[in-house]
Design an enzyme around this catalytic site. Structure first.
Site, short mmCIF file in Angstrom:
data_model
loop_
_atom_site.label_atom_id
_atom_site.label_comp_id
_atom_site.label_asym_id
_atom_site.label_seq_id
_atom_site.Cartn_x
_atom_site.Cartn_y
_atom_site.Cartn_z
N HIS A 96 -3.96 9.69 1.34
CA HIS A 96 -4.71 8.29 1.36
C HIS A 96 -3.49 7.19 0.98
O HIS A 96 -2.51 7.51 0.49
CB HIS A 96 -5.81 8.26 0.55
CG HIS A 96 -5.37 8.35 -0.76
ND1 HIS A 96 -4.85 9.43 -1.48
CD2 HIS A 96 -5.27 7.35 -1.83
CE1 HIS A 96 -4.83 9.33 -2.77
NE2 HIS A 96 -4.83 8.09 -3.14
N ASP A 98 -3.96 3.87 -1.08
CA ASP A 98 -5.08 3.57 -1.96
C ASP A 98 -6.10 2.47 -1.65
O ASP A 98 -5.73 1.33 -1.07
CB ASP A 98 -4.48 2.90 -3.35
CG ASP A 98 -3.96 4.20 -4.11
OD1 ASP A 98 -4.16 5.11 -4.04
OD2 ASP A 98 -2.69 3.71 -4.69
N HIS A 246 -0.25 8.83 0.04
CA HIS A 246 0.36 10.01 -0.96
C HIS A 246 -0.92 10.89 -1.09
O HIS A 246 -2.07 10.92 -0.87
CB HIS A 246 0.52 9.35 -2.27
CG HIS A 246 -0.55 8.45 -2.76
ND1 HIS A 246 -0.80 7.11 -2.49
CD2 HIS A 246 -1.36 8.75 -3.78
CE1 HIS A 246 -1.70 6.59 -2.97
NE2 HIS A 246 -2.24 7.48 -3.88
N ARG A 261 -3.00 3.83 -13.90
CA ARG A 261 -2.45 3.16 -12.62
C ARG A 261 -2.82 1.87 -12.79
O ARG A 261 -4.02 1.62 -12.79
CB ARG A 261 -3.01 4.03 -11.33
CG ARG A 261 -2.47 3.46 -10.05
CD ARG A 261 -2.95 4.09 -8.84
NE ARG A 261 -4.27 3.45 -8.50
CZ ARG A 261 -5.01 3.70 -7.55
NH1 ARG A 261 -4.94 4.97 -7.07
NH2 ARG A 261 -5.95 3.05 -7.19
C1 SIN Z 1 -3.76 8.48 -6.84
O1 SIN Z 1 -4.30 8.54 -5.51
O2 SIN Z 1 -3.41 7.22 -7.19
C2 SIN Z 1 -3.39 9.48 -7.75
C3 SIN Z 1 -1.99 9.98 -7.49
C4 SIN Z 1 -1.50 10.98 -8.46
O3 SIN Z 1 -2.30 11.43 -9.55
O4 SIN Z 1 -0.31 11.46 -8.37
#
Ligand code: SIN
Length: 270
Positions: A96, A98, A246, A261
């Site tokens: 995805h 974000d 990611h 985050r």
């Molecule tokens: C996310 O999708 O922001 C999480 C990424 C992660 O936990 O590495």
């Protein structure tokens, strides 16, 4: 500042910068330049308080507040990313960009993990410029000008079972965005559909949309477009959501992986 690429196409480790004292203009410019070039920046051994992560993130832009998940106590802009033995789900289970369901999805994200398993819990990142560039001209001609629905009720409300939070008027946004977007800083085209949020291509018949999306999801997950980040406690990773996707791995159950985050506000994709 020293920058060492992780692969020729995506990702770099940045040494010689401390994130705990919010960086000055010159350093912010240099990091923006490095992000434009490498798309994903990895900083090692950066013990950050919530306040320091929040202050560092704000140097790159106003926060994007998550529509469905509440932020950390006292820091609404910091999204907890936490998995332990009691977890039933986790963030990043599929490829995805974000919150692409938002009308103005975040331009970037900065994830700081303070606790990680001794092995496992890596994050894969993929270069969506490269995924676009690698398509044939006839396929590019088909996709250019198409738009796709990016929805979230199935994901935030279904997979996570979120109900929304006080600061959110619309916990499950749905937006139509171009299938290929143009990065506002580099002018390069990047594929902008993802298997977490994108549900259909508006201009195609349902069966056509399903087949084309399946082809694109398979294509964009090819290892040649990727780098893989192995975390250590204090690792902080910044990525550009406009040209990357990611996917986090949950191969460390029942151990704990924990952090926050800061998500950087962005603009409507074009
Ligand atoms: C996310 O999708 O922001 C999480 C990424 C992660 O936990 O590495």
């Amino acid at each position: 500042m020293e920058i060492s690429p992780l692969t020729p196409g995506i990702g770099a480790e940045v040494q010689g910068v401390s994130l705990s004292a919010a960086p000055g203009e010159h350093t912010v410019d240099a990091l923006r330049e490095a992000l434009r070039k490498h798309l994903v920046l990895v900083f090692r051994d950066q013990p950050l308080s919530l306040g320091a992560l929040d202050a560092f993130g704000r140097r790159f832009g106003a926060p994007h507040i998550h529509p469905a998940t509440p932020g950390a106590e006292g820091f609404p802009a910091l999204l907890p990313v936490h998995t332990d033995a009691d977890s039933k789900t986790y963030a990043g289970s599929m490829w995805h960009s974000d919150v692409s369901c938002d009308p103005e999805p975040p331009m970037g994200s900065i994830l700081h993990l303070h606790e990680v398993p001794d092995t496992g819990g890596d994050t894969l990142f993929a270069n969506m410029y490269a995924a676009w560039d690698a398509l044939s001209d006839p396929m590019k001609r088909l996709l250019e000008g198409l738009s796709a629905v990016n929805a979230s009720a199935h994901h935030f409300g279904g997979y996570f079972g979120y109900k929304g939070h006080e600061a959110s008027e619309n916990p499950f946004p749905e937006s139509v965005h171009p299938v290929v977007r143009t990065h506002p800083e580099t002018g390069r085209k990047a594929l902008y559909v993802n298997e977490t949020f994108t549900t259909r291509i508006v201009e195609l018949q349902p069966d056509e949309s399903k087949a084309v999306l399946a082809l694109l999801y398979r294509h964009l997950a090819a290892p040649r477009f990727q780098c893989r980040v192995r975390w250590r406690p204090g690792t902080t990773v910044m990525w550009d959501n406009r040209c990357t996707q990611h996917h986090a791995l949950w191969d460390y159950y029942p151990r704990t992986r924990s952090g926050y985050r800061y998500t950087i506000a962005g603009e409507r994709p074009r």
